[in-house]
Design a protein around this motif. Structure first.
Motif, PDB file in Angstrom:
ATOM      1  N   SER A   6      18.485   4.597   5.149  1.00  0.00           N
ATOM      2  CA  SER A   6      19.045   4.263   4.518  1.00  0.00           C
ATOM      3  C   SER A   6      20.203   3.207   4.677  1.00  0.00           C
ATOM      4  O   SER A   6      20.658   3.442   5.376  1.00  0.00           O
ATOM      5  CB  SER A   6      20.755   5.003   3.065  1.00  0.00           C
ATOM      6  N   GLY A   7      19.438   2.144   5.012  1.00  0.00           N
ATOM      7  CA  GLY A   7      20.033   0.753   6.006  1.00  0.00           C
ATOM      8  C   GLY A   7      18.786   0.165   7.042  1.00  0.00           C
ATOM      9  O   GLY A   7      18.942  -0.163   7.690  1.00  0.00           O
ATOM     10  N   ALA A   8      18.103   1.626   7.137  1.00  0.00           N
ATOM     11  CA  ALA A   8      17.828   1.453   8.942  1.00  0.00           C
ATOM     12  C   ALA A   8      17.446   0.507   8.625  1.00  0.00           C
ATOM     13  O   ALA A   8      16.236  -0.607   7.730  1.00  0.00           O
ATOM     14  CB  ALA A   8      16.449   2.823   8.671  1.00  0.00           C
ATOM     15  N   ARG A   9      16.544  -0.572   9.871  1.00  0.00           N
ATOM     16  CA  ARG A   9      15.824  -2.222   9.607  1.00  0.00           C
ATOM     17  C   ARG A   9      14.127  -1.565  10.400  1.00  0.00           C
ATOM     18  O   ARG A   9      14.521  -1.305  11.125  1.00  0.00           O
ATOM     19  CB  ARG A   9      16.780  -2.739  10.678  1.00  0.00           C
ATOM     20  N   VAL A  10      13.708  -2.059  10.090  1.00  0.00           N
ATOM     21  CA  VAL A  10      11.777  -1.196  10.151  1.00  0.00           C
ATOM     22  C   VAL A  10      11.422  -2.972  10.339  1.00  0.00           C
ATOM     23  O   VAL A  10      11.048  -4.091   9.342  1.00  0.00           O
ATOM     24  CB  VAL A  10      11.637  -0.706   8.771  1.00  0.00           C
ATOM     25  N   LEU A  11      10.296  -3.086  11.107  1.00  0.00           N
ATOM     26  CA  LEU A  11       9.071  -3.839  11.769  1.00  0.00           C
ATOM     27  C   LEU A  11       7.879  -3.249  11.308  1.00  0.00           C
ATOM     28  O   LEU A  11       8.115  -2.454  12.158  1.00  0.00           O
ATOM     29  CB  LEU A  11       9.269  -4.552  13.011  1.00  0.00           C
ATOM     30  N   LEU A  12       7.417  -3.323  10.266  1.00  0.00           N
ATOM     31  CA  LEU A  12       5.909  -2.407  10.045  1.00  0.00           C
ATOM     32  C   LEU A  12       4.648  -3.305  10.035  1.00  0.00           C
ATOM     33  O   LEU A  12       4.934  -4.756   9.372  1.00  0.00           O
ATOM     34  CB  LEU A  12       6.327  -1.948   8.612  1.00  0.00           C
ATOM     35  N   THR A  13       3.870  -3.428  10.857  1.00  0.00           N
ATOM     36  CA  THR A  13       2.018  -4.050  11.151  1.00  0.00           C
ATOM     37  C   THR A  13       0.878  -3.700  10.189  1.00  0.00           C
ATOM     38  O   THR A  13       1.783  -2.146   9.797  1.00  0.00           O
ATOM     39  CB  THR A  13       2.349  -3.922  12.316  1.00  0.00           C
ATOM     40  N   GLY A  14       0.506  -4.630   9.474  1.00  0.00           N
ATOM     41  CA  GLY A  14      -0.567  -3.527   8.387  1.00  0.00           C
ATOM     42  C   GLY A  14      -0.170  -3.427   7.551  1.00  0.00           C
ATOM     43  O   GLY A  14      -0.227  -2.787   7.044  1.00  0.00           O
ATOM     44  N   ALA A  15       0.965  -4.068   6.709  1.00  0.00           N
ATOM     45  CA  ALA A  15       1.610  -3.330   6.012  1.00  0.00           C
ATOM     46  C   ALA A  15       1.030  -4.203   4.456  1.00  0.00           C
ATOM     47  O   ALA A  15       1.936  -4.089   4.029  1.00  0.00           O
ATOM     48  CB  ALA A  15       2.693  -3.973   6.091  1.00  0.00           C
ATOM     49  N   SER A  16      -0.196  -4.638   4.372  1.00  0.00           N
ATOM     50  CA  SER A  16      -0.906  -5.162   3.257  1.00  0.00           C
ATOM     51  C   SER A  16      -1.571  -4.494   2.445  1.00  0.00           C
ATOM     52  O   SER A  16      -1.323  -4.296   1.189  1.00  0.00           O
ATOM     53  CB  SER A  16      -1.467  -6.578   3.225  1.00  0.00           C
ATOM     54  N   ALA A  17      -2.121  -3.365   2.629  1.00  0.00           N
ATOM     55  CA  ALA A  17      -2.447  -2.162   2.109  1.00  0.00           C
ATOM     56  C   ALA A  17      -2.973  -0.752   3.226  1.00  0.00           C
ATOM     57  O   ALA A  17      -2.076  -0.946   3.904  1.00  0.00           O
ATOM     58  CB  ALA A  17      -4.235  -2.559   2.501  1.00  0.00           C
ATOM     59  N   GLY A  18      -3.332   0.084   2.009  1.00  0.00           N
ATOM     60  CA  GLY A  18      -3.691   1.147   3.095  1.00  0.00           C
ATOM     61  C   GLY A  18      -3.125   2.134   3.445  1.00  0.00           C
ATOM     62  O   GLY A  18      -1.618   1.779   2.970  1.00  0.00           O
ATOM     63  N   ILE A  19      -2.386   2.735   4.391  1.00  0.00           N
ATOM     64  CA  ILE A  19      -1.815   3.582   4.828  1.00  0.00           C
ATOM     65  C   ILE A  19       0.098   2.844   5.034  1.00  0.00           C
ATOM     66  O   ILE A  19       0.842   3.162   5.008  1.00  0.00           O
ATOM     67  CB  ILE A  19      -1.440   3.956   6.217  1.00  0.00           C
ATOM     68  N   GLY A  20      -0.709   1.032   5.658  1.00  0.00           N
ATOM     69  CA  GLY A  20       0.543   0.214   6.295  1.00  0.00           C
ATOM     70  C   GLY A  20       1.204   0.133   4.652  1.00  0.00           C
ATOM     71  O   GLY A  20       2.404   0.547   4.202  1.00  0.00           O
ATOM     72  N   ASP A  57      -8.278   8.519   2.212  1.00  0.00           N
ATOM     73  CA  ASP A  57      -9.087   8.400   1.499  1.00  0.00           C
ATOM     74  C   ASP A  57      -8.534   6.835   1.787  1.00  0.00           C
ATOM     75  O   ASP A  57      -8.695   6.211  -0.053  1.00  0.00           O
ATOM     76  CB  ASP A  57      -8.535   9.061   1.021  1.00  0.00           C
ATOM     77  N   THR A  58      -8.037   5.838   2.580  1.00  0.00           N
ATOM     78  CA  THR A  58      -8.581   4.292   1.917  1.00  0.00           C
ATOM     79  C   THR A  58      -9.495   3.682   2.145  1.00  0.00           C
ATOM     80  O   THR A  58     -10.802   4.783   2.559  1.00  0.00           O
ATOM     81  CB  THR A  58      -7.968   3.626   3.452  1.00  0.00           C
ATOM     82  N   GLU A  59      -9.963   2.574   0.795  1.00  0.00           N
ATOM     83  CA  GLU A  59     -11.047   1.884   0.596  1.00  0.00           C
ATOM     84  C   GLU A  59     -12.104   2.190   1.482  1.00  0.00           C
ATOM     85  O   GLU A  59     -13.467   2.237   1.647  1.00  0.00           O
ATOM     86  CB  GLU A  59     -10.731   0.811   0.020  1.00  0.00           C
ATOM     87  N   VAL A  60     -11.743   1.438   2.648  1.00  0.00           N
ATOM     88  CA  VAL A  60     -12.530   0.737   3.942  1.00  0.00           C
ATOM     89  C   VAL A  60     -13.008   2.167   4.580  1.00  0.00           C
ATOM     90  O   VAL A  60     -14.337   2.434   4.642  1.00  0.00           O
ATOM     91  CB  VAL A  60     -11.441  -0.232   4.825  1.00  0.00           C
ATOM     92  N   ALA A  61     -12.235   3.060   4.866  1.00  0.00           N
ATOM     93  CA  ALA A  61     -12.783   4.307   5.572  1.00  0.00           C
ATOM     94  C   ALA A  61     -13.501   5.303   4.827  1.00  0.00           C
ATOM     95  O   ALA A  61     -14.868   5.718   5.527  1.00  0.00           O
ATOM     96  CB  ALA A  61     -11.483   5.492   5.772  1.00  0.00           C
ATOM     97  N   LEU A  62     -13.203   5.258   3.547  1.00  0.00           N
ATOM     98  CA  LEU A  62     -14.017   6.502   2.655  1.00  0.00           C
ATOM     99  C   LEU A  62     -15.400   5.420   2.928  1.00  0.00           C
ATOM    100  O   LEU A  62     -16.707   5.749   2.307  1.00  0.00           O
ATOM    101  CB  LEU A  62     -13.500   6.475   0.894  1.00  0.00           C
ATOM    102  N   GLU A  63     -15.665   4.222   2.821  1.00  0.00           N
ATOM    103  CA  GLU A  63     -16.910   3.683   2.329  1.00  0.00           C
ATOM    104  C   GLU A  63     -17.846   3.753   3.757  1.00  0.00           C
ATOM    105  O   GLU A  63     -18.684   4.195   3.623  1.00  0.00           O
ATOM    106  CB  GLU A  63     -16.822   2.053   2.189  1.00  0.00           C
ATOM    107  N   LYS A  64     -16.983   3.724   5.031  1.00  0.00           N
ATOM    108  CA  LYS A  64     -18.333   3.280   5.752  1.00  0.00           C
ATOM    109  C   LYS A  64     -18.080   4.413   6.753  1.00  0.00           C
ATOM    110  O   LYS A  64     -19.513   4.730   6.850  1.00  0.00           O
ATOM    111  CB  LYS A  64     -16.903   3.295   7.697  1.00  0.00           C
ATOM    112  N   THR A  65     -17.321   6.111   6.506  1.00  0.00           N
ATOM    113  CA  THR A  65     -17.908   7.250   6.570  1.00  0.00           C
ATOM    114  C   THR A  65     -18.825   7.764   5.705  1.00  0.00           C
ATOM    115  O   THR A  65     -19.489   9.321   5.611  1.00  0.00           O
ATOM    116  CB  THR A  65     -16.425   8.175   6.859  1.00  0.00           C
TER     117      THR A  65
END
Length: 288
Positions: free
Chosen positions: A32-46, A218-226
Motif C-alpha cells: 500500500s503506497g509502494a512506488r512501482v515502475l513497471l515495464t511491459g505493462a500493456s499486455a500479458g503478465i505485465g 497462457d498469454t495469447e502470444v506464447a500459446l500461438e508460438k508454442t
C-alpha cells in the motif's frame, strides 16, 4: 532409468514436505503506497501485475510501446484502487528511452520502491536461421535496456532500500529448442543481475534483487508460438503475475512459477547425463 525414477520420487517427497512446512510471509498491506515502475505493462503478465499492484494500493508508473493500451490499463488500475497511476510510452529498442522512463517515474512518484523489469521484444519461436541482426536487436530490448533501467534507478532504490524485480524464464536456466536468441538474452540477465547482487552486498547497499523464472504462461502470444511444439500446460498469467509480486515483496533471490520449475532445474544439475532426455519429453522433436 531406475535411478532417475528413484531420484524423481525422492525429489517429489522433499518438494511435498517443503510445501507443507512453507509459511507464506507475503503481506499485501506492505505494498500500500509502494512506488512501482513497471515495464511491459500493456499486455500479458505485465498487465496482470499492474492490476495486482493497483488492488494492493500501490502508486504505479506504467510503460510500454502502445500509448492507447497504456491508457486503458491505467484507467482500470485506478478503478481497482491504485493510489496514483501514470504512464509513459517508450520503445526499449532505443538506447535513450530507459533513462528517460526512470526520470519520469521518479519525478511523478518522488522516488521508487520497486523497479519491475518485464518487457520483451517479439521473436519467432523457431530453429536458428542465422539472423544475427535480430539477435542484436533482441539483446538491446531484452538485456541492455534492463541494464540501463536498473542503472538509472539504483540511486533512488538505494535511497529507499528498494527492490529490483527481473522477470526471466526457464530458458534462462535451461537451453531449449526454438529459443536461441531469446534464451541468450535471459541467460545474460541471470549472469548480470546475479553478479550485481553480490556487488551491492559487498558495498553494503540495501537494494534487493529478485530474479523470476517463469515457465509457459497462457498469454495469447506464447500459446500461438508454442502450439504443436511444446507439450506443457500453460499456467495462468494472473497467477504468474502474483507470484512475481510476492517474490519481490518477500525479497527472495529467485522466484519460480510454476513452483515445480525449481526442481526441474535442480534435477538437471544433479543428473547431468539425463538432462536432455527429460527436456526432450516436453518438446515435439518431429516438428521443427
Amino acid at each position: 532409468m531406475k535411478a532417475v525414477g528413484k531420484a524423481l520420487c525422492a525429489a517429489g517427497i522433499v518438494a511435498g514436505l517443503l510445501a507443507f512446512l512453507w509459511k507464506d510471509t507475503f503481506d499485501p498491506e506492505s505494498l500500500s503506497g509502494a512506488r512501482v515502475l513497471l515495464t511491459g505493462a500493456s499486455a500479458g503478465i505485465g498487465e496482470q501485475m499492474a492490476y495486482h499492484y493497483a488492488s494492493f494500493g500501490a502508486e504505479i508508473v506504467l510503460t510500454a510501446r502502445r500509448e492507447a493500451v497504456l491508457q486503458r490499463v491505467m484507467k482500470k488500475c485506478l478503478e481497482l484502487g491504485a493510489k496514483k497511476v501514470f504512464y509513459i510510452a517508450a520503445d526499449m529498442s532505443s538506447s535513450s528511452e530507459p533513462e528517460k522512463v526512470v526520470h519520469f517515474a521518479v519525478q511523478k512518484l518522488g522516488g521508487l520502491d520497486f523497479l519491475v523489469l518485464n518487457h520483451i521484444g517479439m521473436t519467432p519461436f523457431q530453429m536458428w536461421d542465422g539472423d544475427v541482426e535480430h539477435t542484436r536487436w533482441l539483446m538491446q530490448v531484452n538485456f541492455f535496456s534492463y541494464v540501463a533501467l536498473a542503472t538509472a534507478a539504483l540511486p533512488t532504490l538505494e535511497e529507499n532500500q528498494g527492490s529490483l524485480i527481473v522477470v526471466s524464464s526457464l530458458t534462462g536456466k535451461i537451453p531449449t529448442p526454438f529459443t536461441t536468441s531469446y534464451s541468450a538474452t535471459k541467460f545474460a540477465l541471470d549472469g548480470f543481475f546475479g553478479s550485481l547482487r553480490h556487488e551491492l552486498a559487498m558495498q553494503k547497499k540495501n537494494i534487493f534483487i529478485t530474479l523470476c523464472i517463469l515457465g509457459l504462461i497462457d498469454t495469447e502470444v506464447a500459446l500461438e508460438k508454442t502450439r504443436g511444439k511444446v507439450y506443457l500446460t500453460a499456467a495462468p498469467a494472473a497467477e504468474a503475475a502474483l507470484a512475481i509480486i510476492r517474490g519481490g515483496a518477500t525479497r527472495v533471490h529467485e522466484a519460480f512459477y510454476p513452483w515445480w520449475l525449481q526442481y526441474m532445474c535442480r534435477f538437471r544439475d544433479w543428473f547431468p547425463s539425463h538432462r536432455d532426455r527429460v527436456l526432450q519429453s516436453y518438446y515435439n522433436y518431429s516438428s521443427p
